[in-house]
Each structure stands twice: as structure tokens, then as C-alpha cells.
Design a protein around this motif. Sequence first.
Motif, short mmCIF file in Angstrom:
data_model
loop_
_atom_site.label_atom_id
_atom_site.label_comp_id
_atom_site.label_asym_id
_atom_site.label_seq_id
_atom_site.Cartn_x
_atom_site.Cartn_y
_atom_site.Cartn_z
N GLN A 41 8.31 5.27 9.33
CA GLN A 41 7.07 4.67 9.35
C GLN A 41 6.91 3.43 8.95
OE1 GLN A 41 4.68 6.09 5.95
NE2 GLN A 41 3.02 6.71 7.01
N ASN A 42 7.94 2.57 8.61
CA ASN A 42 7.54 1.44 8.25
C ASN A 42 7.47 0.16 9.43
OD1 ASN A 42 7.22 0.30 5.56
ND2 ASN A 42 8.94 -0.62 5.24
N GLN A 43 6.58 0.73 10.35
CA GLN A 43 6.31 -0.15 11.53
C GLN A 43 5.70 -1.44 10.94
OE1 GLN A 43 4.31 3.06 13.38
NE2 GLN A 43 2.58 2.88 12.17
N ARG A 44 5.99 -2.64 11.97
CA ARG A 44 5.41 -3.75 11.23
C ARG A 44 3.88 -4.14 12.10
NH1 ARG A 44 8.48 -8.25 10.13
NH2 ARG A 44 10.28 -7.62 8.95
N SER A 45 2.89 -3.14 11.63
CA SER A 45 1.67 -3.48 12.31
C SER A 45 0.71 -4.02 11.26
CB SER A 45 1.07 -1.91 12.51
OG SER A 45 1.12 -1.08 11.61
N CYS A 46 1.08 -4.21 10.07
CA CYS A 46 -0.05 -4.88 9.10
C CYS A 46 0.93 -5.64 8.29
CB CYS A 46 -0.76 -3.83 8.27
SG CYS A 46 -2.33 -3.31 9.29
N SER A 47 -0.01 -6.64 7.82
CA SER A 47 0.82 -7.86 6.95
C SER A 47 0.11 -7.37 5.42
CB SER A 47 0.98 -9.16 7.26
OG SER A 47 1.00 -10.01 6.26
N PHE A 48 1.19 -7.43 4.55
CA PHE A 48 0.44 -7.45 2.99
C PHE A 48 1.07 -8.47 2.36
CE2 PHE A 48 0.66 -3.28 4.81
CZ PHE A 48 -0.54 -2.66 4.31
N THR A 49 0.18 -9.05 1.40
CA THR A 49 0.88 -10.31 0.47
C THR A 49 0.96 -9.48 -1.18
OG1 THR A 49 -0.29 -11.85 1.37
CG2 THR A 49 0.33 -12.18 -0.57
N VAL A 50 2.13 -9.22 -1.58
CA VAL A 50 2.23 -8.91 -2.77
C VAL A 50 2.81 -10.12 -3.78
CG1 VAL A 50 3.78 -7.26 -4.11
CG2 VAL A 50 3.11 -6.61 -1.66
N SER A 51 1.77 -10.01 -4.92
CA SER A 51 2.08 -10.89 -5.81
C SER A 51 2.65 -10.23 -7.12
CB SER A 51 0.63 -11.74 -6.30
OG SER A 51 0.84 -12.46 -7.34
N ILE A 52 3.82 -10.67 -7.91
CA ILE A 52 4.38 -10.02 -8.83
C ILE A 52 4.64 -11.09 -9.86
CG2 ILE A 52 6.48 -8.73 -9.77
CD1 ILE A 52 6.96 -7.80 -6.77
N ARG A 53 4.05 -10.75 -11.32
CA ARG A 53 3.95 -11.59 -12.31
C ARG A 53 5.18 -11.01 -13.25
NH1 ARG A 53 -1.28 -13.37 -15.37
NH2 ARG A 53 -1.85 -11.02 -14.91
N THR A 54 6.00 -11.81 -13.46
CA THR A 54 6.96 -11.47 -14.46
C THR A 54 6.55 -11.68 -15.85
OG1 THR A 54 9.09 -11.63 -12.87
CG2 THR A 54 9.39 -11.66 -15.16
N SER A 55 6.78 -10.69 -16.87
CA SER A 55 6.23 -10.81 -18.21
C SER A 55 7.13 -12.10 -19.00
CB SER A 55 6.34 -9.45 -18.71
OG SER A 55 6.27 -9.58 -20.22
N CYS A 56 6.37 -12.57 -19.90
CA CYS A 56 6.95 -13.52 -20.70
C CYS A 56 7.96 -12.85 -21.80
CB CYS A 56 6.15 -14.28 -21.40
SG CYS A 56 4.80 -15.46 -20.18
N TYR A 57 8.01 -11.66 -21.51
CA TYR A 57 8.81 -10.78 -22.70
C TYR A 57 10.07 -10.33 -21.92
CZ TYR A 57 4.68 -10.36 -25.63
OH TYR A 57 4.03 -10.64 -26.72
N SER A 58 10.13 -10.92 -20.62
CA SER A 58 11.34 -10.37 -19.68
C SER A 58 12.42 -11.40 -19.98
CB SER A 58 11.14 -10.60 -18.36
OG SER A 58 11.87 -9.81 -17.46
N THR A 59 13.69 -11.04 -19.48
CA THR A 59 14.66 -11.75 -19.69
C THR A 59 14.53 -13.24 -18.94
OG1 THR A 59 16.02 -10.77 -17.73
CG2 THR A 59 16.53 -9.91 -19.89
N ARG A 60 15.10 -14.21 -19.37
CA ARG A 60 14.90 -15.34 -18.67
C ARG A 60 14.89 -15.52 -17.15
NH1 ARG A 60 19.26 -19.46 -19.53
NH2 ARG A 60 19.02 -20.58 -17.48
N TYR A 61 15.93 -14.85 -16.59
CA TYR A 61 16.13 -14.50 -15.29
C TYR A 61 16.72 -13.08 -14.84
CZ TYR A 61 21.18 -15.73 -15.42
OH TYR A 61 22.40 -15.58 -15.77
#
Length: 169
Positions: A41-61
Motif C-alpha cells: 500500500q505504500n505507494q508514493r502518491s502523497c508527501s508527508f512532513t514528519v517532525s520528531i522532537r527528542t526529549s531532553c531526558y533521552s540519551t545524548r544520541y
Amino acid sequence: MKMFRSVCFLLVFSLAIFVSQARSIIPRPQPLNSLKINTTQNQRSCSFTVSIRTSCYSTRYTRDQISLAFGDAYGNQVYAPRLDDPRSRTFERCSTDTFQVYGPCTYQICYLYLYRSGYDGWIPYDVTVYGYNVSPATFYYNVMIPSDIWYGFNYCYGTTASSLLVKDT
């Protein structure tokens, strides 16, 4: 005056009991053991912008492998495997990463799940999906994603998690 004090005391005491019994109305992410990705189903008919914020409690990387699946209440599903890239400093603590993801066009996004595989213990703060002709959808995490399981939210009205099962064809 004595009666007034007694009534005030009872009101304050009742309010304290009520507040102590209150539960958070902020929904928490939930595991979904059986999400199956529909790769055809993952045809390329639409584009999405996904913004992911990493928590300040997460590991450094993180060196964890991060994947994403989201969709609408009508079975349109977008899958983005392996968003991670340690060489490009993706998912560092207190940072925001933005991705262009392609898939079938959707109606309003109402579910989103993340999949993490690895040992670093990455913690996303939130994920926002922007799509064509739909309102942005934001999903708040700020908890560590368990390893090797889809973990997230389903706000699809009248849709249970089991209906998110999409058979590979």
C-alpha cells in the motif's frame, strides 16, 4: 460564624480528596503487539512532513533503529522504515528532526506508532505529521519506547487497535 468555618473546612477537605483521586487526562502511549505493515500500500502518491522532537531526558544520541507507521480511520497507512542515521546525528537529545515521508494519501491522521530496536533507550518528546489537506496531528510521548514493539496512539473514532491489522498482500 462557627457554622461558616465548618462548611468551609468541609469544602476544602472534599476538594482535597477529589483532587487526590483525580487521574491524569493526558493519554499515554500504548503497545500494539500485532501491527502488520502493508508494504504494497505504500505507494508514493502523497508527501508527508514528519517532525520528531527528542526529549531532553533521552540519551545524548542513539544508535537505535527507529521506524514509524501512521494512518487514518479508513485503512490508509504510511510506513517509514529506518528513520535513524547515527552518522547524521539524528535523534540527539533536545533536538528536532524533520523527514519527508511518502505514501498513500490519507484523511485525518488518527493513529501513530513508533518502533525502536536497540539498546540505547531513545525517548521521543512528540511527533507531528503534516499532510496535504489535513490538519497537523501531534502525538505526545516523553517516555522511553520499549524495544522491539510498536508503541503509540490510536485516536481513530470507533476503531480498535485490532482493526489496525493490515494484511500483507
